[in-house]
Design an enzyme around this catalytic site. Structure first.
Site, short mmCIF file in Angstrom:
data_model
loop_
_atom_site.label_atom_id
_atom_site.label_comp_id
_atom_site.label_asym_id
_atom_site.label_seq_id
_atom_site.Cartn_x
_atom_site.Cartn_y
_atom_site.Cartn_z
N CYS A 173 -23.91 -44.43 -23.40
CA CYS A 173 -23.96 -45.79 -22.85
C CYS A 173 -22.79 -46.56 -23.44
O CYS A 173 -21.97 -46.00 -24.16
CB CYS A 173 -25.30 -46.47 -23.16
SG CYS A 173 -25.60 -46.76 -24.91
N HIS B 61 -41.69 -47.47 -10.01
CA HIS B 61 -42.13 -46.09 -9.90
C HIS B 61 -42.89 -45.73 -11.16
O HIS B 61 -42.88 -46.47 -12.15
CB HIS B 61 -40.94 -45.14 -9.70
CG HIS B 61 -39.83 -45.36 -10.67
ND1 HIS B 61 -38.93 -46.39 -10.55
CD2 HIS B 61 -39.48 -44.69 -11.79
CE1 HIS B 61 -38.05 -46.35 -11.54
NE2 HIS B 61 -38.38 -45.33 -12.32
#
Length: 621
Positions: free
Chosen positions: A383, A540
């Site tokens: 990241c 989700h």
């Protein structure tokens, strides 16, 4: 990347020569990346010390701190990084400081010990706590563990290892001085020249002669040790012998090899020519010994390591008034090597053919050590900063791999610090291009969700089956994944949790998931928001809900007036249940649509299910 074949799984243990070569490559690997710093120090020394080209007392003050602090710390950092990544590099530098402080000699040997030790220590600690750190505490544990272990290492180095290394250094110095005073220095060619052919050249130069030379140069401003291995004369004599007395393809290949060797400084180019006729080892030994004798008699020396061993590098590192001695030694070694090699090449030129040269080159490749194709052993989660999201995601992936029975190392790094040995790099889709620039040889997995992205699950499936990461191919099953009946338009604004429930209920009613999946969607939202930008959220289920998914499916809810979604305004809520990869094409279309604010505005206000359906399910050309 490919998995190991049956024959490669049971590889024989490395023999002594391979171990020595591996150790040599490791030693040189600590120095080679920092050669630029050594050259900078050498140039400053050559220019500004009292006997330099432009004596300057003020600028000469740089010489001492650079050789005492900068160069050993760079070696320590590099050695630590080779063993334990960036964290290992930091620990290596900390540990090296312990052997540097309190001595007045360059601690290169100490750095070569403490650097790898620092990297090894933090690597072993990370392995010990792998998978045991609670999510969210990774940064805290990483920072404090490095600080505590670094403190212990620097104290150990300062109080124990530093004095021992200094004592050994004094003994080594006395031994070297005895060899020089006895006039035996030319005999070192008996070891240096054959060692070069076995690809120990960098280890000999940067692991042994370089540190000795730097210490002497720090005292005298120059050192002959910088010339012992880097002298291009012996290799040039061999190539000239082939140029004059060989035939065919061998003869035609030598002009290019001469340029690469003598001007480019890549000595490895002449190794096949020696291996093709091993008796030529006598030629390079004779050339090396005669060159060292000439250097000794004329007082030749350099101010720093010339790397690569090009004639240009030798000239650049030659102190004022030393050109004749250096060039004379190179010329003598070339002449002697040429004369000895000429005798043997003339005798065997009729017997040698092009196949022998090709075979010798293959031997060189074997000696240098070509790695076989290996199964995946390291995955990097990257990241921007390499701390927050990637650290947590790496923990999650380790657990998934462990459950799958895969023994693969998972580390997290900042994009700019992706290690060179990374085989798979996982990044958020917005960072993938940057990651590819840093690790072009790695396989890249681009994700939207750091914790439960379907592409991660697909990657694990690939690794379980073949040890490879394959390209994800998706196909749209019309009227199956996204049914028009699961697109609801013009809905009244509701609470975030209610909107998620509505999306989940559509998935349940359509037979995509079991009812437990709705709770999993709500749990997922508590862990990390699924808002992805531009007024869109894709709720989700968490990973453990995978078993409740019957087949891939989606639902789309439109809230024209928007709903509050963890502080963000959302107009489209897209429920997702991914059993395989067949829904990824629709996600790809959604991502493309979200890049255009005008398209998002149309979807937000559209009153046609067909318009949304066609937009999301359109096949790409």
């Amino acid at each position: 990347m490919s998995s190991l074949s049956a024959s490669e799984v049971a590889r024989p243990k490395a023999n002594t020569q391979e171990k020595v070569q591996k150790f040599g490559r490791f030693l040189s690997g600590m120095v080679m990346p920092n050669i630029g710093a050594f050259i900078a120090w050498g140039l400053i020394t050559a220019l500004f010390i009292p006997t330099g080209w432009r004596p300057n007392e003020n600028l000469a003050a740089l010489v001492g701190p650079m050789i005492i602090y900068l160069l050993p710390l760079l070696i320590g950092y590099t050695g630590g990084k080779m063993v334990g990544g960036v964290r290992g590099g930091v620990l290596g530098a900390i540990a090296t400081m312990g052997v540097v402080v309190g001595v007045d000699i360059p601690m290169f040997i100490g750095a070569m010990i403490m650097g790898p030790l620092g990297g090894y220590s933090i690597k072993k600690f990370d392995e010990l706590v792998e998978g045991k750190i609670p999510a969210g505490f990774e940064m805290l544990v990483n920072n404090f563990s490095a600080g505590i272990i670094g403190t212990l290492l620097v104290l150990l180095a300062y109080l124990g290892i530093g004095p021992v290394v200094q004592g050994l250094n004094n003994v080594l110095k006395i031994g070297v001085e005895a060899i020089v005073n006895a006039g035996l220095l030319p005999l070192t060619s008996l070891f240096i020249e054959p060692g070069k052919i076995l690809f120990l050249n960098n280890a000999i130069n940067h692991g042994v002669l370089g540190p000795l030379g730097i210490q002497e140069s720090n005292e005298l401003g120059k050192s002959i040790f910088f010339l012992l291995e880097t002298n291009p004369g012996p290799g040039l004599g061999i190539l000239l012998g082939y140029l004059v007395f060989s035939k065919g393809m061998i003869k035609q290949s030598t002009p290019g090899a001469i340029i690469i060797h003598f001007l480019g400084g890549i000595h490895e180019i002449y190794f096949p020519y020696v291996l093709m006729n091993p008796v030529l080892l006598l030629a390079v030994i004779a050339g090396g010994a005669s060159g060292i004798l000439t250097f000794s008699v004329l007082g030749a020396a350099l101010v720093s390591t010339p790397s690569p061993g090009s004639i240009f590098a030798l000239i650049a590192m030659t102190p004022r008034g030393g050109y004749f001695a250096v060039l004379a030694g190179v010329a003598v070694s070339t002449a002697v090597s040429f004369l000895v090699s000429a005798y043997f090449i003339k005798r065997s030129s009729d017997k040698m053919d092009d196949k022998e040269l090709e075979g010798a080159r293959e031997k060189v490749a074997d000696l240098k050590g070509k790695k076989p194709a290996m199964a995946v052993s390291k995955i990097v989660f990257a990241c921007d900063a390499g701390m927050g999201s990637s650290a947590m995601a790496a923990t999650s992936l380790r657990n998934k791999l462990k459950k799958a029975g895969l023994n693969i190392e998972v580390v997290n790094h900042a994009i700019d610090e992706i290690p060179s040995d990374a085989e798979i790099v996982i990044t958020h889709e917005s960072l993938t291009e940057r990651a590819k620039g840093k690790a072009p040889k790695a396989a890249h997995v681009s994700i939207k969700d750091y914790f439960n992205d379907p592409e991660i699950d697909y990657m694990i499936q690939n690794l379980e089956s073949s040890g490879e990461v394959k390209e994800i191919k998706t196909e749209i099953e019309e009227n199956e994944i996204l049914k028009k009946s699961n697109i609801k338009l013009g809905l009244q604004s509701v609470e975030q949790s209610e909107a998620i429930k509505m999306a989940g209920e559509l998935l349940v009613e359509s037979g995509y998931v079991g009812v437990e999946y709705i709770d999993a969607m709500l749990e997922r939202e508590e862990q990390l928001s699924t808002y992805i930008g531009n007024g869109v959220a894709i709720p989700h289920g968490v990973g453990k809900a995978k078993s409740t998914i019957k087949k891939s499916g989606m639902s789309v809810l439109q809230f024209p007036d928007g709903i509050d979604f963890a502080g963000e305004t959302v107009y489209l809520v897209i429920g997702i249940a991914g059993a395989g990869n067949d829904h990824l094409a629709i996600l790809s279309n959604i991502a493309v649509a979200l890049e255009d604010e005008n398209e998002v505005e149309k979807l937000r206000n559209s009153k046609s299910k067909d318009e949304i359906y066609n937009k999301f399910t359109a096949e790409k050309n």
